[in-house]
Enzyme design. Structure first.
Site, PDB file in Angstrom:
ATOM      1  N   HIS A 153      -6.146 -24.430  41.206  1.00 10.63           N
ATOM      2  CA  HIS A 153      -6.199 -25.731  41.879  1.00 10.63           C
ATOM      3  C   HIS A 153      -7.634 -26.247  41.933  1.00 10.63           C
ATOM      4  O   HIS A 153      -8.531 -25.521  42.331  1.00 10.63           O
ATOM      5  CB  HIS A 153      -5.669 -25.604  43.310  1.00 10.63           C
ATOM      6  CG  HIS A 153      -4.284 -25.016  43.398  1.00 10.63           C
ATOM      7  ND1 HIS A 153      -3.180 -25.764  43.712  1.00 10.63           N
ATOM      8  CD2 HIS A 153      -3.829 -23.764  43.181  1.00 10.63           C
ATOM      9  CE1 HIS A 153      -2.101 -24.989  43.709  1.00 10.63           C
ATOM     10  NE2 HIS A 153      -2.467 -23.768  43.389  1.00 10.63           N
TER      11      HIS A 153
ATOM     12  N   HIS B 242      -3.659 -19.902  44.697  1.00 11.18           N
ATOM     13  CA  HIS B 242      -2.773 -19.584  45.810  1.00 11.18           C
ATOM     14  C   HIS B 242      -2.212 -18.180  45.648  1.00 11.18           C
ATOM     15  O   HIS B 242      -1.889 -17.764  44.542  1.00 11.18           O
ATOM     16  CB  HIS B 242      -1.565 -20.542  45.840  1.00 11.18           C
ATOM     17  CG  HIS B 242      -1.840 -21.852  46.495  1.00 11.18           C
ATOM     18  ND1 HIS B 242      -1.064 -22.970  46.272  1.00 11.18           N
ATOM     19  CD2 HIS B 242      -2.800 -22.223  47.383  1.00 11.18           C
ATOM     20  CE1 HIS B 242      -1.538 -23.972  46.998  1.00 11.18           C
ATOM     21  NE2 HIS B 242      -2.585 -23.547  47.668  1.00 11.18           N
TER      22      HIS B 242
ATOM     23  N   HIS C  87       3.254 -18.398  37.092  1.00  5.09           N
ATOM     24  CA  HIS C  87       2.536 -18.572  35.829  1.00  5.09           C
ATOM     25  C   HIS C  87       1.143 -18.987  36.283  1.00  5.09           C
ATOM     26  O   HIS C  87       1.005 -20.007  36.993  1.00  5.09           O
ATOM     27  CB  HIS C  87       3.189 -19.654  34.965  1.00  5.09           C
ATOM     28  CG  HIS C  87       2.431 -19.935  33.697  1.00  5.09           C
ATOM     29  ND1 HIS C  87       2.927 -19.639  32.443  1.00  5.09           N
ATOM     30  CD2 HIS C  87       1.191 -20.464  33.493  1.00  5.09           C
ATOM     31  CE1 HIS C  87       2.028 -19.982  31.528  1.00  5.09           C
ATOM     32  NE2 HIS C  87       0.971 -20.485  32.139  1.00  5.09           N
ATOM     33  N   LEU C  88       0.119 -18.224  35.889  1.00  3.50           N
ATOM     34  CA  LEU C  88      -1.197 -18.426  36.496  1.00  3.50           C
ATOM     35  C   LEU C  88      -1.695 -19.865  36.393  1.00  3.50           C
ATOM     36  O   LEU C  88      -1.702 -20.458  35.311  1.00  3.50           O
ATOM     37  CB  LEU C  88      -2.243 -17.492  35.874  1.00  3.50           C
ATOM     38  CG  LEU C  88      -3.543 -17.424  36.711  1.00  3.50           C
ATOM     39  CD1 LEU C  88      -3.348 -16.592  37.961  1.00  3.50           C
ATOM     40  CD2 LEU C  88      -4.713 -16.909  35.889  1.00  3.50           C
ATOM     41  N   HIS C  89      -2.111 -20.407  37.519  1.00  4.93           N
ATOM     42  CA  HIS C  89      -2.657 -21.768  37.562  1.00  4.93           C
ATOM     43  C   HIS C  89      -3.711 -21.843  38.661  1.00  4.93           C
ATOM     44  O   HIS C  89      -3.688 -21.064  39.615  1.00  4.93           O
ATOM     45  CB  HIS C  89      -1.540 -22.793  37.795  1.00  4.93           C
ATOM     46  CG  HIS C  89      -0.749 -22.558  39.033  1.00  4.93           C
ATOM     47  ND1 HIS C  89       0.226 -21.573  39.150  1.00  4.93           N
ATOM     48  CD2 HIS C  89      -0.780 -23.170  40.245  1.00  4.93           C
ATOM     49  CE1 HIS C  89       0.750 -21.604  40.357  1.00  4.93           C
ATOM     50  NE2 HIS C  89       0.162 -22.556  41.043  1.00  4.93           N
TER      51      HIS C  89
ATOM     52  N   TRP D  71       9.469 -25.664  32.904  1.00  4.58           N
ATOM     53  CA  TRP D  71       8.703 -26.908  32.998  1.00  4.58           C
ATOM     54  C   TRP D  71       7.230 -26.664  32.667  1.00  4.58           C
ATOM     55  O   TRP D  71       6.564 -27.541  32.113  1.00  4.58           O
ATOM     56  CB  TRP D  71       8.874 -27.542  34.376  1.00  4.58           C
ATOM     57  CG  TRP D  71       8.310 -26.743  35.514  1.00  4.58           C
ATOM     58  CD1 TRP D  71       8.941 -25.767  36.230  1.00  4.58           C
ATOM     59  CD2 TRP D  71       6.994 -26.845  36.051  1.00  4.58           C
ATOM     60  NE1 TRP D  71       8.103 -25.252  37.177  1.00  4.58           N
ATOM     61  CE2 TRP D  71       6.898 -25.898  37.093  1.00  4.58           C
ATOM     62  CE3 TRP D  71       5.881 -27.638  35.767  1.00  4.58           C
ATOM     63  CZ2 TRP D  71       5.735 -25.714  37.840  1.00  4.58           C
ATOM     64  CZ3 TRP D  71       4.727 -27.461  36.518  1.00  4.58           C
ATOM     65  CH2 TRP D  71       4.668 -26.509  37.532  1.00  4.58           C
TER      66      TRP D  71
END
Lengths: 330, 330
Positions: B272, B261, B268-270, B168
């Protein structure tokens, strides 16, 4: 998260320990519900004149009110108490229930429990100063970026000029107040500390366990003052705090969140022990620093907290925020 | 912090709107306090047999209980009601008050308000299915201590074996899905990213602004993989993310909490971006790492996140927790 933190800390004081509570509850029922007995008294709040609601939270069921008590400025804080598992049977059998609505398998009611199972924790600050009122007033927050130089040039002079009173902390350390609330003490003047329940915790359930360790050393204002020379102090608090909480409240270290605030709400070093999973005000990443991280950072770099840029929220009415603005740092 | 989010949604059930409430309250008093009248009834909950507390919140003063009602499975939800400003005068004049403690200008009391001002909102689901019960069941969390070696020996093999699908995420990066939701993109494959609203944010108000930046690079699983070579990527996201949010939503950097987090919910690096003051789930110090701190730490020590011990909560049913237990690390 940030702006709800300071406003609910009537500075670390609070109700007694669990044993004492149970004893009192018994006394109450022996005395016919506490109408008489050593702790009952006239309702001093019946004369309280509300002038303004400073803030409230529908989520947390609390309200902070400003007003007059016997002609003195006062702040009154009301907060409903958590629902205890051990009172459920009595709540179900002894309450009045009114149907609100019914839809398929769902129905809702208004329930009126027996009064002794549905108390409101009440905190009175009287006489309250302008500072107290500001503290409890709902305010927007701004994230401030403080370099090591900013601390020396802006924050430290501000703290020193304000000379916030920590008399109540000294009262605790000297056993002039709240001595019966102390859960643990290491009396060593170098690495010792006093552990006691935070004001916010009524000690009736461990779900919202909240204890504060206050160090005996009086010259450490905050995280910014810590260097590797404080490692024995920090490790001692971490170790003995965890041991005490395991013995006394049966919570292992894996259920605890142990941290410092920066900025703290008072400038005498203290460490927060809260239950993991309890969303304690001020446990957000923008204000809290895990003690375990602080220890590791000081081990790797003795000057870590002297030199790093630290980020923290300040309320719109905080004098320190004005200082950062004046310095062109916001 | 995270695990309290889902459990507070009794699927939109609840009492009627305020108008109806006011009307009913009037009917009550006309009928002499609701003892009789169309809506009063026998206490159906007096026969409720509690079998387990599914979850509760000391902060929100609620409790979710599983049990039997007339031989049927049922869930009962109790939640104390907010304190209303218009009831304060009656609370102050009509309550019983017991002193708990006094220190200097601070004192605390237990207050017993008139029952009709201190109701408990009660929701009954009956018959309740297994799905209802699971939904309201709280999973306990445990704080895990992960050294750099633990990561290599326990966490990394677990992540690799699970091969959690991030299809996704790839769909978003390739514009195969959610392309219309993208707020900003830097298409550079080395330092670029896509910024889009988190599902939790309905974008109707900025009070709970929540955006996610997903990096184009596909080989960075989490904070643990970051070294100083990723500084240009992190700085680019920080800078352009803040600029975009200022332009698009009129929120300056001083109103933002920007963090990663660990553990993340997908590998998968994200990053916030949430509004400061909004208590976003997962913004607690035990799981969140400020991007500004991450950048500083990597500048000072390129291997910081490879070598440090990291602390994070895991739910009781998390497979990774079992792995830590098997390895004797809990």
């Amino acid at each position: 998260m940030a702006d709800t933190t300071t406003k609910r800390e009537p500075d670390g004081v609070g109700p007694d320990d669990l044993t004492l509570k149970v004893k009192r509850a018994k006394t109450d029922s022996e005395n016919g519900g506490g109408e008489v007995g050593e702790e009952s008294e006239t309702n001093v709040l019946s004369g309280f004149q509300t002038s303004a609601v400073l803030s409230d939270s529908a989520r947390e069921k609390n309200i902070f009110i400003r007003g007059k008590l016997a002609d003195q400025d006062a702040v009154v804080i009301l907060e409903k108490t958590p629902i205890r598992e051990d009172s459920l049977a009595e709540i179900f059998s002894g309450s009045r229930l009114k149907l609100e609505m019914k839809n398929d398998i769902y129905s809702t009611y208004r329930l009126q429990p027996p009064t002794h199972l549905n108390e409101v924790k009440t905190t009175v600050v009287c006489p309250a100063t302008e500072k107290h009122i500001k503290k409890y007033q709902r305010q927007e927050s701004f994230l401030v970026e403080e370099t090591g130089e900013d601390y020396q040039a802006i924050t430290l002079p501000y703290i020193q000029k304000q000379s916030f009173s920590v008399q109540w902390v000294h009262n605790i350390l000297e056993k002039k107040a709240e001595a019966d609330r102390i859960v643990f003490e290491d009396p060593d003047q170098k690495v010792g500390f006093v552990l006691l329940p935070d004001f916010k915790w009524d000690q009736k359930q461990v779900d919202d366990l909240y204890l504060i360790a206050i160090v005996h050393q009086r010259n450490i204002k905050s995280l910014r003052d810590l260097t590797s020379e404080h490692l024995p102090l920090l490790q001692n608090i971490f170790q003995k705090g965890k041991e005490t909480i395991l013995q006394r409240f049966n919570l292992p270290a894996s259920k605890l969140r142990v941290y410092l605030h920066y900025q703290p709400s008072y400038y005498h070093l203290h460490i927060h022990f809260t239950k993991l999973g309890y969303e304690a005000p001020g446990c957000g990443v923008e204000r809290a620093h895990l003690l375990a991280d602080v220890i590791q950072n000081l081990q790797a770099d003795p000057q870590y907290y002297k030199t790093r840029t630290l980020y923290f929220p300040l309320r719109a009415d905080d004098g320190l925020l004005s200082k950062f603005k004046e310095a062109g740092r916001l």
